[in-house]
Scaffold this motif. Sequence first.
Motif, PDB file in Angstrom:
ATOM      1  N   UNK A 213       0.802  -1.216   0.000  1.00 49.32           N
ATOM      2  CA  UNK A 213       0.000   0.000   0.000  1.00 49.32           C
ATOM      3  C   UNK A 213       0.831   1.260   0.000  1.00 49.32           C
ATOM      4  N   UNK A 214       2.108   1.178   0.395  1.00 49.20           N
ATOM      5  CA  UNK A 214       2.967   2.347   0.390  1.00 49.20           C
ATOM      6  C   UNK A 214       3.796   2.466  -0.883  1.00 49.20           C
ATOM      7  N   UNK A 215       3.444   1.695  -1.896  1.00 45.01           N
ATOM      8  CA  UNK A 215       3.993   1.924  -3.236  1.00 45.01           C
ATOM      9  C   UNK A 215       3.068   2.937  -3.900  1.00 45.01           C
ATOM     10  N   UNK A 216       3.488   4.203  -3.863  1.00 41.74           N
ATOM     11  CA  UNK A 216       2.593   5.303  -4.216  1.00 41.74           C
ATOM     12  C   UNK A 216       2.769   5.766  -5.662  1.00 41.74           C
ATOM     13  N   UNK A 217       2.913   4.843  -6.601  1.00 40.62           N
ATOM     14  CA  UNK A 217       2.967   5.257  -8.000  1.00 40.62           C
ATOM     15  C   UNK A 217       1.702   6.019  -8.381  1.00 40.62           C
ATOM     16  N   UNK A 218       1.839   6.924  -9.335  1.00 37.60           N
ATOM     17  CA  UNK A 218       0.694   7.741  -9.760  1.00 37.60           C
ATOM     18  C   UNK A 218      -0.355   6.950 -10.534  1.00 37.60           C
ATOM     19  N   UNK A 219      -0.018   5.771 -10.961  1.00 38.02           N
ATOM     20  CA  UNK A 219      -0.996   4.830 -11.518  1.00 38.02           C
ATOM     21  C   UNK A 219      -0.566   3.437 -11.089  1.00 38.02           C
ATOM     22  N   UNK A 220      -1.497   2.680 -10.558  1.00 39.50           N
ATOM     23  CA  UNK A 220      -1.166   1.349 -10.042  1.00 39.50           C
ATOM     24  C   UNK A 220      -2.419   0.488 -10.072  1.00 39.50           C
ATOM     25  N   UNK A 221      -2.235  -0.816  -9.928  1.00 32.03           N
ATOM     26  CA  UNK A 221      -3.374  -1.693  -9.733  1.00 32.03           C
ATOM     27  C   UNK A 221      -3.868  -1.542  -8.302  1.00 32.03           C
ATOM     28  N   UNK A 222      -5.171  -1.467  -8.126  1.00 31.44           N
ATOM     29  CA  UNK A 222      -5.733  -1.387  -6.786  1.00 31.44           C
ATOM     30  C   UNK A 222      -5.536  -2.711  -6.067  1.00 31.44           C
TER      31      UNK A 222
END
Length: 364
Positions: A213-222
Amino acid sequence: MITVGVEEEYLLVDPATGLPAPLVEEVRRTAGLGPLTEDDEVQHELLQAQIEVATPVCATLDEVGGHLLRLRHAVASAAEANGCRIAATGAAPLRGPVPVPVTPTQRYLKMEGEARQLVDEQLICGMHVHVAIPDPGMGVAVINRIRGWLPTLLAMSANSPLWDGRDTGFASWRTIIFGRWPVTGPPPFFDGFDEYERRLESLVASGVMPDRGQVYWQARLSERYPTIEVRCLDVQLRPDEAVMFAGLVRALVATTITEEKAGTPPDVSRPELLQAGTWYAARHGLNSTLVDPRGHPHSSGDVLGSLLHHITPALEDAGDLREVSALVHRLLQEGTPADRQRRALTEGGLPGLIRLITETTTSD
């Protein structure tokens, strides 16, 4: 029809001073007592002067707009009943001398212990758009194809020019504040879903972060829903601006799914150009050039025109072309919310700014 959902974060502020008001539990409790919200639609955030709302799954932009208005009204009414207001701004224009308390969950308290100053300064609010995907493999393909457009979306959404009572010189100071966490910004290009999973697992295994959850890419898989989550946006002043972004992001996802199925080669934005373009978009908003997905500088108007041209078939298929196009053209005429914050401060001082960020939250 591809479904979509929106999450928005707001600040709770004192209506007289504009300072953050740590009253999230009182506001959530009041909002939850009425018939207007479900339990999971109004949530706490990292700091006790922040509150988040989440729409249900929506099939149309009319549904998105209706739910956002309903939720904004519910939370605004609950805030007013507890002596504060919700402010739809990407960053707190003012901060008090004492840090706002952390919401006392195990996760948030652990974050505070590991990065106290970063947590203290997380008085920032974003908007997340979730768009349904048929499977995780297609989701990663979508991320690969939309990553070049993220700086453009960021520039359009910029709504956080002020910090500690001063103009930062940035249109989206939220992006700069948030960018100090270990893994943020534009996502890398992935060679399929398996590589996406390996990279996330290696980040957690490194011990730098406790969970994915702390991988804060600006687009990611939920991690919770069968969606792609676009997270580069500042929260918007007006609900119809949020609706515009829901339409834009859904159309981008639909367009990239069509391209992927047709075997069209993606534009692979070089990571250094994508990172630089993100910083530049946060700095200038729409008041300068933008870096397009191929890494070329063009006027903001030209890049927005290219974006609309790129996604027009998807907007037409969804019945959204007229509404989204009109809102994009209004944005070009009026400027970003950051531009409007600066004008409000110049013309009306701090009272004018507070009125703007608190009174436009529930009006189109």
